[in-house]
Design a protein around this motif. Structure first.
Motif, PDB file in Angstrom:
ATOM      1  N   THR A  14      36.545  31.107  26.890  1.00 17.84           N
ATOM      2  CA  THR A  14      37.454  31.060  25.747  1.00 17.84           C
ATOM      3  C   THR A  14      37.104  32.195  24.783  1.00 17.84           C
ATOM      4  OG1 THR A  14      35.961  29.473  24.714  1.00 17.84           O
ATOM      5  CG2 THR A  14      37.876  28.585  25.872  1.00 17.84           C
ATOM      6  N   ASP A  16      36.312  32.328  21.619  1.00 20.25           N
ATOM      7  CA  ASP A  16      35.101  32.200  20.800  1.00 20.25           C
ATOM      8  C   ASP A  16      33.833  32.394  21.643  1.00 20.25           C
ATOM      9  OD1 ASP A  16      36.012  29.814  21.920  1.00 20.25           O
ATOM     10  OD2 ASP A  16      35.715  28.597  20.125  1.00 20.25           O
ATOM     11  N   LYS A  55      41.936  32.942  25.693  1.00 17.79           N
ATOM     12  CA  LYS A  55      42.519  32.163  24.583  1.00 17.79           C
ATOM     13  C   LYS A  55      41.469  31.269  23.924  1.00 17.79           C
ATOM     14  CE  LYS A  55      47.210  31.551  26.424  1.00 17.79           C
ATOM     15  NZ  LYS A  55      46.961  31.739  27.889  1.00 17.79           N
ATOM     16  N   ILE A  56      41.855  30.741  22.764  1.00 20.38           N
ATOM     17  CA  ILE A  56      41.008  29.776  22.085  1.00 20.38           C
ATOM     18  C   ILE A  56      41.786  28.469  21.959  1.00 20.38           C
ATOM     19  CG2 ILE A  56      41.735  30.266  19.708  1.00 20.38           C
ATOM     20  CD1 ILE A  56      38.752  30.197  18.949  1.00 20.38           C
ATOM     21  N   SER A  57      41.098  27.356  22.012  1.00 22.64           N
ATOM     22  CA  SER A  57      41.770  26.073  21.826  1.00 22.64           C
ATOM     23  C   SER A  57      41.231  25.385  20.585  1.00 22.64           C
ATOM     24  CB  SER A  57      41.537  25.168  23.038  1.00 22.64           C
ATOM     25  OG  SER A  57      41.965  23.853  22.739  1.00 22.64           O
ATOM     26  N   LEU A  59      41.587  22.287  20.085  1.00 18.74           N
ATOM     27  CA  LEU A  59      41.320  20.901  20.467  1.00 18.74           C
ATOM     28  C   LEU A  59      39.838  20.623  20.645  1.00 18.74           C
ATOM     29  CD1 LEU A  59      44.001  20.091  23.172  1.00 18.74           C
ATOM     30  CD2 LEU A  59      43.714  18.954  20.968  1.00 18.74           C
ATOM     31  N   ALA A  60      39.430  19.419  20.298  1.00 18.69           N
ATOM     32  CA  ALA A  60      38.087  18.926  20.568  1.00 18.69           C
ATOM     33  C   ALA A  60      37.014  19.701  19.830  1.00 18.69           C
ATOM     34  CB  ALA A  60      37.778  18.934  22.075  1.00 18.69           C
ATOM     35  N   ASN A  61      37.414  20.496  18.827  1.00 21.55           N
ATOM     36  CA  ASN A  61      36.431  21.210  18.032  1.00 21.55           C
ATOM     37  C   ASN A  61      36.731  21.034  16.552  1.00 21.55           C
ATOM     38  OD1 ASN A  61      34.478  22.788  16.968  1.00 21.55           O
ATOM     39  ND2 ASN A  61      35.266  24.727  17.750  1.00 21.55           N
ATOM     40  N   GLU A  81      48.052  26.655  21.132  1.00 20.96           N
ATOM     41  CA  GLU A  81      46.928  27.417  21.679  1.00 20.96           C
ATOM     42  C   GLU A  81      47.180  28.917  21.462  1.00 20.96           C
ATOM     43  OE1 GLU A  81      44.935  25.377  25.204  1.00 20.96           O
ATOM     44  OE2 GLU A  81      45.848  27.160  26.068  1.00 20.96           O
TER      45      GLU A  81
END
Lengths: 156, 156, 156
Positions: A14, A16, A55-57, A59-61, A81
């Motif tokens: 991802t 990041d 990409k970065i998501s 979600l869950a962060n 996203e």
């Protein structure tokens, strides 16, 4: 004096988590260290010719700083996203953070050695032509041989 | 005899992943080791004055033990992140696990050195006043200098 | 000559992240290294008698190669976690990747030492009978004692 050595395993793909291996590898190489980056699982993304698909998501962060607080059920809407990725890239550009492409070029110029994990290349059905030139292919033994003589080992 | 040294990079900011750097750092310091924790990306959360905003997400982690099995589409409903966070905190309290605040205080008393990554401080637009006193600011070079002489290096 | 040593902390319990500690540990042991794997948080899953409950989540990982592009709101539908897990297992089998059970057996035969983190065993209310025989129980001190004399330390 022999140069210090750093061994990295890069496993994430991802936006990041693509940064830390490339920042650490390019900085260490600039300091004169000998660096190997073993790319496995989603970390093979770092070796693709075209890095624009990274990409970065959101979600869950819940620790990701967001310009506007956004409930989880909004984060999962179509297009979020892509939006989070665009926002992060724009912010990085505005703050003068180098792109992944630029950092990878710095690594290659400084002779950081990139190794693609043959097992996950086969598993995810990557083709040799998907990757940049000048990389090697290897397995856990390749990583362990270098890592066991290195001064720094990091699993990212 | 020179004390052993441990270098940690803390990159995550969720409730579960905020624990390992603080547990390992405080334990190592109690054993007489010299410890540096380099906080970058979401790991900057560990340095905020107020740690109460640190949350856990049940999403994307099917390995999280849940009191009741919960399908993904329930996990993403509004309020579930807050509920999971509260449940985990209550369970930790009931089991006598120290809070993040307590562990961080132990670290500071034992002279663990915390370093905030200047690049990500700028990127996420943190202000110096957001952080606790007594930390330093640095970059990848700061981390690598210490890590390359350390006995243990961990990327968390 | 004394054998090289590797210390691993295994913290994740999903199908993808259960592989790296077991692949690295079994390979290192086959090369004659002395290996300890300290299992904590979701990494305790690696020590369960029955490994069949280990799943993968497509959520929050836009880097996961998917046979068909799938929007996030589809990934979270009921049954998608099970489907992604089945697809990944089938692919691994077709490509000749060893199962988690097989890799763990290789580790045990090669005398890799597995240590369960007592604090997270208590926190998640695991029972000793949940785990395979022949493991030890310990804490951060157990890990640090070995890691500080090891040639490789990895936090997975």
């Amino acid at each position: 004096m022999e140069p210090k050595k750093m061994a990295i395993i890069a496993t994430k793909g991802t936006l990041d988590w693509a940064y830390p291996p490339l920042i650490l590898a390019s900085t260490a190489a600039a300091l004169g260290m000998e660096v190997q980056v073993f790319c496995t699982f989603y970390g093979l993304s770092l070796l693709r010719k075209d890095l624009s698909g990274i990409k970065i998501s959101p979600l869950a962060n819940p620790a990701m700083p967001m310009p506007v607080p956004m409930p989880v059920f909004v984060q999962m809407l179509p297009g979020m996203e892509a939006m989070a990725t665009m926002m992060m890239k724009n912010k990085m550009k505005a703050k003068g953070v180098a792109s992944l492409d630029e950092l990878r070029s710095l690594c290659l110029e400084a002779e950081v050695k990139f190794i693609a994990c043959q097992m996950t290349v086969d598993l995810f059905e990557f083709k040799p032509g998907d990757f940049i030139d000048g990389i090697e292919f290897g397995g856990a033994t390749t990583f362990l041989d270098f890592a066991s003589t290195a001064d720094i080992q990091l699993y990212i």
